[in-house]
Scaffold this active site. Structure first.
Site, PDB file in Angstrom:
ATOM      1  N   LYS A  48       4.478 -38.863  -3.313  1.00 14.77           N
ATOM      2  CA  LYS A  48       3.782 -37.571  -3.245  1.00 14.77           C
ATOM      3  C   LYS A  48       4.345 -36.594  -2.208  1.00 14.77           C
ATOM      4  CE  LYS A  48       1.884 -37.771  -6.156  1.00 14.77           C
ATOM      5  NZ  LYS A  48       2.620 -37.993  -7.451  1.00 14.77           N
ATOM      6  N   SER A  49       5.634 -36.716  -1.972  1.00 13.39           N
ATOM      7  CA  SER A  49       6.248 -35.773  -1.033  1.00 13.39           C
ATOM      8  C   SER A  49       7.239 -34.848  -1.729  1.00 13.39           C
ATOM      9  CB  SER A  49       6.926 -36.537   0.107  1.00 13.39           C
ATOM     10  OG  SER A  49       7.827 -37.471  -0.421  1.00 13.39           O
ATOM     11  N   HIS A 117      11.277 -45.506  -3.025  1.00 17.18           N
ATOM     12  CA  HIS A 117      10.232 -45.241  -2.022  1.00 17.18           C
ATOM     13  C   HIS A 117      10.304 -46.291  -0.898  1.00 17.18           C
ATOM     14  CE1 HIS A 117       8.297 -42.149  -4.330  1.00 17.18           C
ATOM     15  NE2 HIS A 117       7.693 -42.931  -5.193  1.00 17.18           N
ATOM     16  N   SER A 143      -2.252 -34.775  -2.049  1.00 19.12           N
ATOM     17  CA  SER A 143      -1.553 -35.033  -3.301  1.00 19.12           C
ATOM     18  C   SER A 143      -1.758 -36.488  -3.743  1.00 19.12           C
ATOM     19  CB  SER A 143      -0.063 -34.724  -3.117  1.00 19.12           C
ATOM     20  OG  SER A 143       0.620 -34.827  -4.331  1.00 19.12           O
TER      21      SER A 143
HETATM   22  P1  A3P Z   1       0.859 -31.523  -5.244  1.00 18.21           P
HETATM   23  O1  A3P Z   1       0.004 -32.675  -5.635  1.00 18.21           O
HETATM   24  O2  A3P Z   1       0.551 -31.014  -3.872  1.00 18.21           O
HETATM   25  O3  A3P Z   1       0.870 -30.433  -6.245  1.00 18.21           O
HETATM   26  P2  A3P Z   1       6.075 -36.798  -6.033  1.00 18.21           P
HETATM   27  O4  A3P Z   1       7.025 -36.154  -6.953  1.00 18.21           O
HETATM   28  O5  A3P Z   1       6.708 -37.400  -4.815  1.00 18.21           O
HETATM   29  O6  A3P Z   1       5.138 -37.680  -6.739  1.00 18.21           O
HETATM   30  O7  A3P Z   1       5.219 -35.594  -5.409  1.00 18.21           O
HETATM   31  C1  A3P Z   1       4.402 -34.816  -6.227  1.00 18.21           C
HETATM   32  C2  A3P Z   1       4.133 -33.517  -5.526  1.00 18.21           C
HETATM   33  O8  A3P Z   1       5.284 -32.668  -5.625  1.00 18.21           O
HETATM   34  C3  A3P Z   1       2.995 -32.770  -6.202  1.00 18.21           C
HETATM   35  O9  A3P Z   1       2.369 -32.033  -5.163  1.00 18.21           O
HETATM   36  C4  A3P Z   1       3.749 -31.899  -7.175  1.00 18.21           C
HETATM   37  O10 A3P Z   1       3.023 -30.809  -7.644  1.00 18.21           O
HETATM   38  C5  A3P Z   1       4.934 -31.478  -6.323  1.00 18.21           C
HETATM   39  N1  A3P Z   1       6.064 -31.046  -7.167  1.00 18.21           N
HETATM   40  C6  A3P Z   1       6.563 -31.654  -8.266  1.00 18.21           C
HETATM   41  N2  A3P Z   1       7.555 -30.929  -8.790  1.00 18.21           N
HETATM   42  C7  A3P Z   1       7.697 -29.828  -8.021  1.00 18.21           C
HETATM   43  C8  A3P Z   1       8.573 -28.683  -8.071  1.00 18.21           C
HETATM   44  N3  A3P Z   1       9.470 -28.525  -9.029  1.00 18.21           N
HETATM   45  N4  A3P Z   1       8.438 -27.766  -7.094  1.00 18.21           N
HETATM   46  C9  A3P Z   1       7.527 -27.910  -6.119  1.00 18.21           C
HETATM   47  N5  A3P Z   1       6.665 -28.951  -6.028  1.00 18.21           N
HETATM   48  C10 A3P Z   1       6.750 -29.913  -6.971  1.00 18.21           C
END
Ligand code: A3P
Length: 305
Positions: A48-49, A117, A143
């Site tokens: 979730k980063s 991860h 997130s």
């Molecule tokens: P949020 O839940 O704050 O919207 P991961 O990919 O590590 O699982 O993290 C998911 C987070 O990255 C989510 O955050 C998601 O919306 C965000 N995310 C995914 N794709 C993105 C993009 N193209 N640009 C910006 N943020 C993105």
């Protein structure tokens, strides 16, 4: 063992950090069987980063010269970026695959683009290049809370209240947590060996995506040439990988991707995509508490959010 994140998902501690059992089994398989190559490029994140975004960008940077000029767009039309660059421990070396991921890691031509991860301290000793992306722990926490509730809901579990996982998160019990230790492991290596680890922050990626895309491309060994710069290739990559472009695609509205043996709805990888969404969920006290932990954990390291 900790069941506090609820939703039928138990986190287990392995080598100091917390993961789903499936991720731990995969990590052990990676530690036992993965043979890293110095040409490998591994994208490393805590869940979730911004992994999805980083995967999209690295995939687009790497494949920009494909003979099919539509290759990147047509791939993203069919495939969520999470499936474009496989996770070592929860896709390639997972014992929990629902479907066959048709990738034989030993047959991939170099450089292999991979993701993980796994915390730095548990990642196999290697000379491969690592691109690490971290994010303000407050946004990662919010997130993760959304994401795990979503995973549980699929199995009919009731959502867990944010307050119920807050203290767990602060004490380090979260997927991939303690999140601060995860970032610090890669951060320290990036200081020791900057040619090996490129350390990125989600917030900086948001602020000036083009600049960071150029850094990523150079680090990957494929910097943009003059012709590409003049032809607007960087801008195009930023656009194709943007939250707005990806989240509008049908595959990311209705499709699923298999990760760690779960069929995960693609839309949950693209929820909001903003910096500071925590303000809509955390009280001032909660935000201050996370900031205090962040400050204590990162003190003296040179890393800050
Ligand atoms: P949020 O839940 O704050 O919207 P991961 O990919 O590590 O699982 O993290 C998911 C987070 O990255 C989510 O955050 C998601 O919306 C965000 N995310 C995914 N794709 C993105 C993009 N193209 N640009 C910006 N943020 C993105």
């Amino acid at each position: 063992k900790n069941q506090g994140w609820g939703n039928g998902k138990t986190l287990y501690q392995y080598q100091g950090s917390w993961h789903l059992d499936k991720a731990i089994e995969g990590t052990i398989a990676v530690q036992d069987r993965f043979v890293p190559c110095p040409t490998d490029i591994v994208l490393a994140t805590v869940p979730k980063s911004g992994t999805t975004w980083l995967k999209a960008l690295a995939f687009a940077i790497f494949n920009r010269a494909n003979t099919d000029p539509n290759f990147i767009k047509s791939t993203f039309t069919k495939t969520n970026p999470q499936a474009c660059i496989p996770f070592l421990e929860i896709q390639l070396f997972s014992n929990h695959r629902i479907t066959d991921i048709n990738i034989d890691i030993n047959r991939l031509p170099p450089p292999r683009l991979l993701a993980t991860h796994i915390p730095f301290s548990s990642f196999p000793q290697s000379n491969c290049k690592l691109i690490y992306l971290c994010r303000d722990p407050k946004d990662s926490f919010v997130s993760a809370w959304h994401f795990f509730n979503g995973l549980g809901a699929k199995d009919g579990h009731k959502p867990v209240a944010l307050e119920d996982v807050f203290e767990l998160f602060c004490s380090g019990v979260s997927p991939g947590g303690p999140i601060w230790d995860h970032a610090l492991g890669y951060w320290r290596e990036s200081l020791r060996r900057p040619e090996r680890v490129l350390f990125l922050k989600y917030e900086e990626l948001k602020e000036n995506t083009e600049k960071q895309v150029r850094r990523i491309a150079s680090f990957m060994g494929c910097p943009f040439g003059l012709e590409e710069e003049e032809g607007g290739v960087v801008e195009e990559i930023v656009k194709v990988c943007s939250f707005n472009s990806l989240s509008c695609l049908e595959v990311n509205r209705s499709g699923t991707t298999e990760v760690a043996g779960f069929d995960i709805e693609n839309r949950t990888f693209l929820r909001r995509g903003e910096v500071g969404d925590w303000k809509n969920y955390l009280s001032v006290e909660m935000a201050e508490r996370i900031d205090r932990v962040t400050e204590e954990k990162l003190r003296g390291s040179g890393l800050s959010f």
